[in-house]
Design an enzyme around this catalytic site. Sequence first.
Site, mmCIF file in Angstrom:
data_model
loop_
_atom_site.group_PDB
_atom_site.id
_atom_site.type_symbol
_atom_site.label_atom_id
_atom_site.label_comp_id
_atom_site.label_asym_id
_atom_site.label_seq_id
_atom_site.Cartn_x
_atom_site.Cartn_y
_atom_site.Cartn_z
ATOM 1 N N GLN A 51 0.802 -1.225 0.000
ATOM 2 C CA GLN A 51 0.000 0.000 0.000
ATOM 3 C C GLN A 51 0.836 1.278 0.000
ATOM 4 O O GLN A 51 0.324 2.344 -0.293
ATOM 5 C CB GLN A 51 -0.963 -0.018 1.187
ATOM 6 C CG GLN A 51 -1.978 -1.144 1.074
ATOM 7 C CD GLN A 51 -2.936 -1.195 2.247
ATOM 8 O OE1 GLN A 51 -2.665 -1.874 3.237
ATOM 9 N NE2 GLN A 51 -4.042 -0.501 2.152
ATOM 10 N N HIS A 145 0.727 -9.275 4.415
ATOM 11 C CA HIS A 145 -0.378 -8.316 4.416
ATOM 12 C C HIS A 145 -0.970 -8.274 2.999
ATOM 13 O O HIS A 145 -0.572 -7.448 2.162
ATOM 14 C CB HIS A 145 0.093 -6.930 4.861
ATOM 15 C CG HIS A 145 -1.020 -6.015 5.264
ATOM 16 N ND1 HIS A 145 -1.148 -5.490 6.536
ATOM 17 C CD2 HIS A 145 -2.077 -5.532 4.577
ATOM 18 C CE1 HIS A 145 -2.234 -4.719 6.598
ATOM 19 N NE2 HIS A 145 -2.810 -4.729 5.416
ATOM 20 N N ASN A 189 -2.198 -10.935 8.057
ATOM 21 C CA ASN A 189 -3.150 -9.849 8.287
ATOM 22 C C ASN A 189 -4.559 -10.259 7.856
ATOM 23 O O ASN A 189 -4.760 -10.650 6.697
ATOM 24 C CB ASN A 189 -2.735 -8.602 7.500
ATOM 25 C CG ASN A 189 -3.670 -7.439 7.758
ATOM 26 O OD1 ASN A 189 -3.702 -6.913 8.864
ATOM 27 N ND2 ASN A 189 -4.473 -7.065 6.769
ATOM 28 N N GLU A 190 -5.485 -10.186 8.767
ATOM 29 C CA GLU A 190 -6.915 -10.378 8.475
ATOM 30 C C GLU A 190 -7.201 -11.590 7.589
ATOM 31 O O GLU A 190 -7.851 -11.459 6.532
ATOM 32 C CB GLU A 190 -7.499 -9.114 7.844
ATOM 33 C CG GLU A 190 -7.394 -7.913 8.740
ATOM 34 C CD GLU A 190 -8.097 -6.666 8.196
ATOM 35 O OE1 GLU A 190 -8.541 -6.695 7.031
ATOM 36 O OE2 GLU A 190 -8.204 -5.684 8.941
#
Length: 447
Positions: A51, A145, A189-190
């Site tokens: 990101q 991620h 992540n998630e």
Amino acid sequence: MAIFPNTDRRTVLAGAGAAALTAGLPDALTSPARRMFPRGFRWGASTAGHQIEGNDTNSDLWLMENLPASTYKERAGDADDSYHRFPDDIALLKAIGLNAYRFSIEWSRIEPDPGAFSLAELDYYKRLIAALRHAGIDPVVTFFHVAAPRWFAEKGGWLNQESPDLFARYCDRAARALGDGIAFACTINEPQVGLTYRTFAPDYFKAQDEKQARVHAEAARRTGSDRFVTMDYPDIKGMTPQLISAHAKSFAAIKAAAPHVPTGVTLNLVDFEPGNAGSPFRALRQAAYGTWMSAAKAHGDFVGVQTYRQVPIPGPGAPLPPLPTMPFVEPKDQGEMIKQPTALRNMVEYAYEQTGKPVFVTENGLETDDDRRRAWYIPQVLAGLNEAIAKGVPVIGYLHWSLLDNFEWAQGFKPKFGLASVDHTTFKRTLKPSAAVYGRIARSNAL
Ligand code: BGC
């Protein structure tokens, strides 16, 4: 406007919601002078490699973003060029007054081909970690991620039975190289976000999944693979057993290489609340989170909580409310969101109740172009977190999403979560006023 009062502590406490927020707490914790956070509390900000780094060209998502049928609004491209400008990012963290920084190391850089590890890229992350340490900032490192190496997707991603071992091998190498400097590690992540949303709103993803399936098929054709599977591949149910095993194996690998590093998984927890009497919200929470709460309890030193939403679940017979768009690009959703700073408190309490593990708020924030909302939101949400701590939940820290406006996946650069904005021509960072509000709280360790 009443919804955006000045954000100093006195005003926040005097605000209409303050009495309700603090009802039932011991005086010492509700008195304006004593709303302290625990000693050693980590105050930080979160980001993720794909990101912000830019040019993550060997990743699966780079290909997905660049296909003609892509569902992404724009490509990550240079993103915030943090790969080259991490000293600027560290300067921002220092200027705000933070003592922790969560970022991800990119698997596609570290292991560009299966089994071939890049010492130069590991060394790069070593320099980032050393620079953070030098600045007195704890590195909180996420090993995965969302983005994966392209070769991993070509092998079937998380649908591949070998994926947990492939991931654990990378974690072992990275933890052995970087472990000395890492303060906290996050495995995946998630891993449940797709599962959670599909549990809540199975129909919501239908159209999107059909489009996504077409892009994945095109990626498979282009790469000559049987199936090209990224994190947003529609079959999240099929991926879940491998993701759970990958979390367990990577936890073991990181702990073996760096036993001193507290390690955990970070979960996206929507606050499903009772909408009215008879609400099945508990059953929904269990369906959406049960397996991952067990995984976090079985393998982890802490559980990472990432909460952005609250959804009231009505009683039997009533239709479920629509899922707020993701992220909050619609003004009406922002309005909903801004009323819900209790969501984080509720999910922090829930995660502790379910796992018995210390909780680390590894993400929480607000998507808005109007930074006054963020400046309003931060003290509100932290007041809720302070309540959870007062009730006895061990909370390690709070990491705001995000340090920078960044690449918000399929939504591109439009949604703004940052404490700082970034000019995408010069890559100059500029702190927003909300950063000063957050910094005052962080420096004083109190509201
Ligand atoms: C993700 C981030 C994302 C943020 C805001 C979280 O679910 O971990 O990558 O940018 O939400 O949308």
